[in-house]
Design a protein around this motif. Sequence first.
Motif, PDB file in Angstrom:
ATOM      1  N   MET A 132       0.807  -1.418  -0.084  1.00 46.77           N
ATOM      2  CA  MET A 132      -0.031   0.083   0.065  1.00 46.77           C
ATOM      3  C   MET A 132       0.834   1.469  -0.034  1.00 46.77           C
ATOM      4  SD  MET A 132      -3.073  -1.151  -0.302  1.00 46.77           S
ATOM      5  CE  MET A 132      -3.789   0.402   0.104  1.00 46.77           C
ATOM      6  N   GLY A 133       2.069   1.366   0.572  1.00 47.16           N
ATOM      7  CA  GLY A 133       2.915   2.446   0.648  1.00 47.16           C
ATOM      8  C   GLY A 133       3.390   2.744  -0.779  1.00 47.16           C
ATOM      9  N   LEU A 134       3.740   1.774  -1.609  1.00 45.17           N
ATOM     10  CA  LEU A 134       4.270   1.855  -2.864  1.00 45.17           C
ATOM     11  C   LEU A 134       3.133   2.281  -3.967  1.00 45.17           C
ATOM     12  CD1 LEU A 134       6.518  -1.408  -3.682  1.00 45.17           C
ATOM     13  CD2 LEU A 134       7.125   0.914  -3.177  1.00 45.17           C
ATOM     14  N   LEU A 155       7.889   5.224   0.366  1.00 43.61           N
ATOM     15  CA  LEU A 155       8.719   4.542  -0.620  1.00 43.61           C
ATOM     16  C   LEU A 155       9.944   4.014   0.393  1.00 43.61           C
ATOM     17  CD1 LEU A 155       9.696   3.480  -3.366  1.00 43.61           C
ATOM     18  CD2 LEU A 155      10.770   5.943  -3.563  1.00 43.61           C
ATOM     19  N   GLN A 156      10.455   4.713   1.417  1.00 43.12           N
ATOM     20  CA  GLN A 156      11.804   4.094   2.254  1.00 43.12           C
ATOM     21  C   GLN A 156      11.088   2.926   2.779  1.00 43.12           C
ATOM     22  OE1 GLN A 156      14.663   5.641   2.475  1.00 43.12           O
ATOM     23  NE2 GLN A 156      14.552   7.380   1.316  1.00 43.12           N
ATOM     24  N   TYR A 157       9.868   3.111   3.632  1.00 41.82           N
ATOM     25  CA  TYR A 157       9.380   2.061   4.252  1.00 41.82           C
ATOM     26  C   TYR A 157       8.935   0.512   3.570  1.00 41.82           C
ATOM     27  CZ  TYR A 157       5.739  -0.698   6.779  1.00 41.82           C
ATOM     28  OH  TYR A 157       5.003  -1.290   7.659  1.00 41.82           O
ATOM     29  N   ALA A 158       8.517   0.890   2.232  1.00 44.31           N
ATOM     30  CA  ALA A 158       8.166  -0.221   1.466  1.00 44.31           C
ATOM     31  C   ALA A 158       9.603  -0.878   0.949  1.00 44.31           C
ATOM     32  CB  ALA A 158       7.304   0.055   0.591  1.00 44.31           C
ATOM     33  N   MET A 193       5.607   0.136  -8.564  1.00 41.84           N
ATOM     34  CA  MET A 193       5.867   1.477  -8.802  1.00 41.84           C
ATOM     35  C   MET A 193       5.318   1.719 -10.398  1.00 41.84           C
ATOM     36  SD  MET A 193       9.582   2.407  -7.210  1.00 41.84           S
ATOM     37  CE  MET A 193       9.661   3.922  -7.764  1.00 41.84           C
ATOM     38  N   LEU A 194       5.492   0.816 -11.101  1.00 39.50           N
ATOM     39  CA  LEU A 194       5.002   1.137 -12.360  1.00 39.50           C
ATOM     40  C   LEU A 194       3.627   1.424 -12.748  1.00 39.50           C
ATOM     41  CD1 LEU A 194       6.580  -1.596 -14.433  1.00 39.50           C
ATOM     42  CD2 LEU A 194       7.276   0.904 -14.262  1.00 39.50           C
TER      43      LEU A 194
END
Length: 290
Positions: free
Chosen positions: A10-12, A232-235, A248-249
């Motif tokens: 979900m973070g991404l 993003l850093q978390y994921a 990410m796409l």
Amino acid sequence: MLASGMWPVMGLVFNALVWGLSWWPLRQLQLAGRHPVWATALFFAIGAVLVGSLRPRAWRAVASQPRLWALALAAGATNAAFNWGVSIGDVVRVVLLFYLMPVWAVLLAWWMLGERVTAGSLLRVGLALAGAVLVLQPADGAWPVFDGLADWLGLAGGIGFAFTNVLLRQLATEQAPVRALAMFSGGVVLPLALGLVLMVQGQVPAPPALQAAWLWLALAMGLMSLMSNMALQYAAARLPVRITSVIMLTEVAFAAVTSVWWGGGALNWPVLAGGALILSAAVLAARDGG
């Protein structure tokens, strides 16, 4: 309740959503006379101030390591080019040209990391370049051509993104706040320097006076950029690179759907086919780990 393994995903998706929709506030600021280079510097200044305040020792680390300076420049170039491109051009074309990144990543990984060029990497390059030919081909079937500054900015942003990814791999042992501060700082310094040079040449208007009518939108975008970077850093710390890269796409889907729906882009069969080839190259790069 979401399963714990779903939070990184979900973070991404949140990160992709923020950047897939970023073209709209950027375009609103552009239409109001706020050039994207100034807007980009403001967005990233918020992140730099907050990260630098929470991790003040990170400033010394960034100042003392030339490779972090390179990361700052690459990240600044990526965001300045991408934000400017989606502000003035066809969003779908700009985003797809941006995601030619696997082509440049192969060359940069060979040059900077000493990675061997394989048959698989050459296949990815071929797919991405064939996709670019279709995306850039005019409606009348003439030779592929870059249609103005926005296309070039999309291409330049993708090259900057490839540099950023390769440098992040070189700096994998560095603390996340230090890398983040370098990237945010580059997102401030490079757009400001570019804006000042272009302003002197009469190609960019002077930075606008602060007004509540647009400042709230800019501040909201800055906070969303910070939150998306944190997500993003978390994921990225919890998922394999191949999964992170594919998720990410989804940014492309968010950008394509909203830009067509809201009038910032257009889709036709050559663009769809070219986009499929470019994204296939990106998926193969993620599967193969680079």
